[in-house]
Design a protein around this motif. Structure first.
Motif, mmCIF file in Angstrom:
data_model
loop_
_atom_site.group_PDB
_atom_site.id
_atom_site.type_symbol
_atom_site.label_atom_id
_atom_site.label_comp_id
_atom_site.label_asym_id
_atom_site.label_seq_id
_atom_site.Cartn_x
_atom_site.Cartn_y
_atom_site.Cartn_z
ATOM 1 N N PRO A 197 2.044 -25.380 -22.121
ATOM 2 C CA PRO A 197 1.127 -24.258 -22.219
ATOM 3 C C PRO A 197 1.909 -22.487 -21.495
ATOM 4 N N MET A 198 2.740 -22.824 -20.455
ATOM 5 C CA MET A 198 3.419 -21.725 -20.145
ATOM 6 C C MET A 198 4.766 -21.294 -20.687
ATOM 7 N N ALA A 199 5.396 -22.440 -21.293
ATOM 8 C CA ALA A 199 6.547 -22.177 -21.935
ATOM 9 C C ALA A 199 6.392 -21.463 -23.306
ATOM 10 N N MET A 200 5.321 -21.699 -23.916
ATOM 11 C CA MET A 200 5.156 -21.288 -25.375
ATOM 12 C C MET A 200 3.744 -20.590 -25.244
ATOM 13 N N PRO A 201 3.635 -19.467 -24.361
ATOM 14 C CA PRO A 201 2.380 -18.649 -24.431
ATOM 15 C C PRO A 201 1.868 -18.192 -25.772
ATOM 16 N N GLN A 202 2.868 -17.700 -26.671
ATOM 17 C CA GLN A 202 2.332 -17.140 -27.910
ATOM 18 C C GLN A 202 1.575 -18.304 -28.761
ATOM 19 N N LEU A 203 1.988 -19.730 -28.724
ATOM 20 C CA LEU A 203 1.421 -20.743 -29.213
ATOM 21 C C LEU A 203 0.296 -21.123 -28.733
ATOM 22 N N ALA A 204 0.114 -20.880 -27.571
ATOM 23 C CA ALA A 204 -1.107 -21.149 -26.820
ATOM 24 C C ALA A 204 -2.193 -20.243 -27.289
ATOM 25 N N THR A 205 -1.817 -18.972 -27.280
ATOM 26 C CA THR A 205 -2.743 -17.930 -27.734
ATOM 27 C C THR A 205 -3.207 -17.822 -29.021
ATOM 28 N N LEU A 206 -2.377 -18.445 -30.008
ATOM 29 C CA LEU A 206 -2.598 -18.703 -31.330
ATOM 30 C C LEU A 206 -3.808 -19.895 -31.308
ATOM 31 N N LEU A 207 -3.683 -20.741 -30.649
ATOM 32 C CA LEU A 207 -4.469 -21.806 -30.633
ATOM 33 C C LEU A 207 -5.817 -21.551 -29.627
ATOM 34 N N GLY A 208 -5.912 -20.341 -29.166
ATOM 35 C CA GLY A 208 -7.177 -20.097 -28.292
ATOM 36 C C GLY A 208 -7.147 -20.651 -26.875
ATOM 37 N N VAL A 209 -5.889 -20.786 -26.359
ATOM 38 C CA VAL A 209 -5.931 -21.520 -24.881
ATOM 39 C C VAL A 209 -5.324 -20.376 -24.212
ATOM 40 N N SER A 210 -5.988 -20.010 -23.037
ATOM 41 C CA SER A 210 -5.393 -19.228 -21.906
ATOM 42 C C SER A 210 -5.069 -19.802 -20.618
ATOM 43 N N VAL A 211 -4.013 -19.629 -19.935
ATOM 44 C CA VAL A 211 -3.737 -20.033 -18.587
ATOM 45 C C VAL A 211 -3.551 -18.926 -17.651
ATOM 46 N N ASP A 212 -4.173 -17.760 -18.146
ATOM 47 C CA ASP A 212 -4.440 -16.520 -17.290
ATOM 48 C C ASP A 212 -5.690 -16.664 -16.432
ATOM 49 N N ASP A 213 -6.577 -17.003 -17.405
ATOM 50 C CA ASP A 213 -8.083 -17.226 -16.612
ATOM 51 C C ASP A 213 -8.294 -18.220 -15.800
ATOM 52 N N PRO A 214 -8.376 -18.308 -14.592
ATOM 53 C CA PRO A 214 -8.445 -19.611 -13.569
ATOM 54 C C PRO A 214 -9.305 -20.659 -14.278
ATOM 55 N N GLY A 215 -10.518 -20.387 -14.957
ATOM 56 C CA GLY A 215 -11.407 -21.356 -15.358
ATOM 57 C C GLY A 215 -10.610 -22.138 -16.703
ATOM 58 N N SER A 216 -10.085 -21.283 -17.589
ATOM 59 C CA SER A 216 -9.182 -21.945 -18.694
ATOM 60 C C SER A 216 -8.128 -22.696 -18.128
ATOM 61 N N ALA A 217 -7.592 -22.071 -17.236
ATOM 62 C CA ALA A 217 -6.289 -22.809 -16.685
ATOM 63 C C ALA A 217 -6.697 -24.246 -16.302
ATOM 64 N N ALA A 218 -7.549 -24.119 -15.325
ATOM 65 C CA ALA A 218 -8.232 -25.502 -14.693
ATOM 66 C C ALA A 218 -8.611 -26.460 -15.937
#
Length: 213
Positions: A169-190
Motif C-alpha cells: 500500500p505504501m510502495a505503490m500509492p498510485q495504485l492504492a489511490t486508484l483502488l480507493g485505498v488511503s493510508v494517509d487517513d488514520p482510520g483507513s490506514a488502520a
C-alpha cells in the motif's frame, strides 16, 4: 606544563575531535538519507547533502569516499534501525506483518531507499551482503520455527510474500489511490492494517496445514 598535564590536554582534545567527527558523520547521514530518498543515487547531489548537514562537501569524500559509499552507509543505518524495531516473526507472524506495515507507513524513506537501490543496476552483490543475508534468513528461520518445522525454500517464499503484503500500500500509492485505498487517513490506514494481518493469518494457517503430514 607537566607531562601529565600535556597528556590530559591531548586526550581531551582527541575526545573533542572524535565527538565532532561523530556528530558531523551523523548529520551527513541524516541529510543524505533525505536526499537519496528523494532523488536516488544518480540524482542526489553532494553539495545539497553538505548544505543540508551544514558542513563542507569535502567532508563527504573524507569520511565516506564517494557518493555511492555514502548511500551504502545510509542503507546500513536505515536497515539497522528497521531491524531493531521490527524484531522477528517468531511469536506471532501475523502481528509481525502489522508491525512491518506500521514501520513502512511511518518511515516512507525506507521504501524509497530500497526502491532506488533496486533500480541502481548493480549486480546482486549488495553492500553488507552477508549481514543482510544473515538478518533475512534469521527471520525466515524464526518463521519456520513458529510454524513448527525446519526452514525450507517455501518459508523464504512465504516471508517474501508477507513482506510484500505489508509494504504494497505504501510502495505503490498510485495504485492504492486508484483502488480507493488511503493510508494517509488514520482510520483507513488502520482498516488496511487489519486487512493485511487477516490475509497473512489466513495464508499462514493454510501453509501450516499444508506442511502437516
Amino acid at each position: 606544563m607537566s607531562r601529565n598535564d600535556a597528556a590530559s590536554t591531548r586526550a581531551a582534545s582527541t575526545r573533542v575531535t572524535s565527538t565532532r567527527v561523530a556528530s558531523t558523520k551523523e548529520a551527513l547521514l541524516h541529510a543524505a538519507r533525505d536526499e537519496f530518498a528523494e532523488h536516488g543515487v544518480a540524482g542526489a547531489r553532494v553539495d545539497r547533502i553538505a548544505r543540508r548537514a551544514g558542513v563542507n562537501k569535502e567532508r563527504i569524500y573524507g569520511y565516506f569516499g564517494n557518493k555511492e559509499k555514502l548511500f551504502d552507509a545510509v542503507m546500513k543505518l536505515a536497515l539497522d534501525e528497521f531491524a531493531e524495531v521490527t524484531a522477528s516473526p517468531a511469536d506471532d507472524p501475523a502481528e509481525y506483518v502489522g508491525r512491518l506495515f506500521d514501520y513502512y507507513r511511518e518511515h516512507p524513506s525506507l521504501l524509497r531507499l530500497l526502491s532506488w537501490e533496486a533500480l541502481q543496476g548493480r549486480d546482486m552483490q549488495l553492500p553488507e551482503q552477508q549481514w543482510r543475508m544473515d538478518l533475512c534468513q534469521g527471520k525466515r528461520d524464526a518463521l519456520a520455527a513458529s510454524l513448527g518445522h525446519e526452514p525450507s525454500d517455501e518459508d523464504g517464499r512465504l516471508l517474501l510474500t508477507l513482506k510484500a503484503l505489508a509494504m504494497m500500500p505504501m510502495a505503490m500509492p498510485q495504485l492504492a489511490t486508484l483502488l480507493g485505498v488511503s493510508v494517509d487517513d488514520p482510520g483507513s490506514a488502520a482498516a488496511m492494517r487489519e486487512h493485511v494481518m487477516a490475509f497473512a493469518r489466513s495464508a499462514l494457517e493454510n501453509s501450516a496445514a499444508a506442511a502437516r503430514p
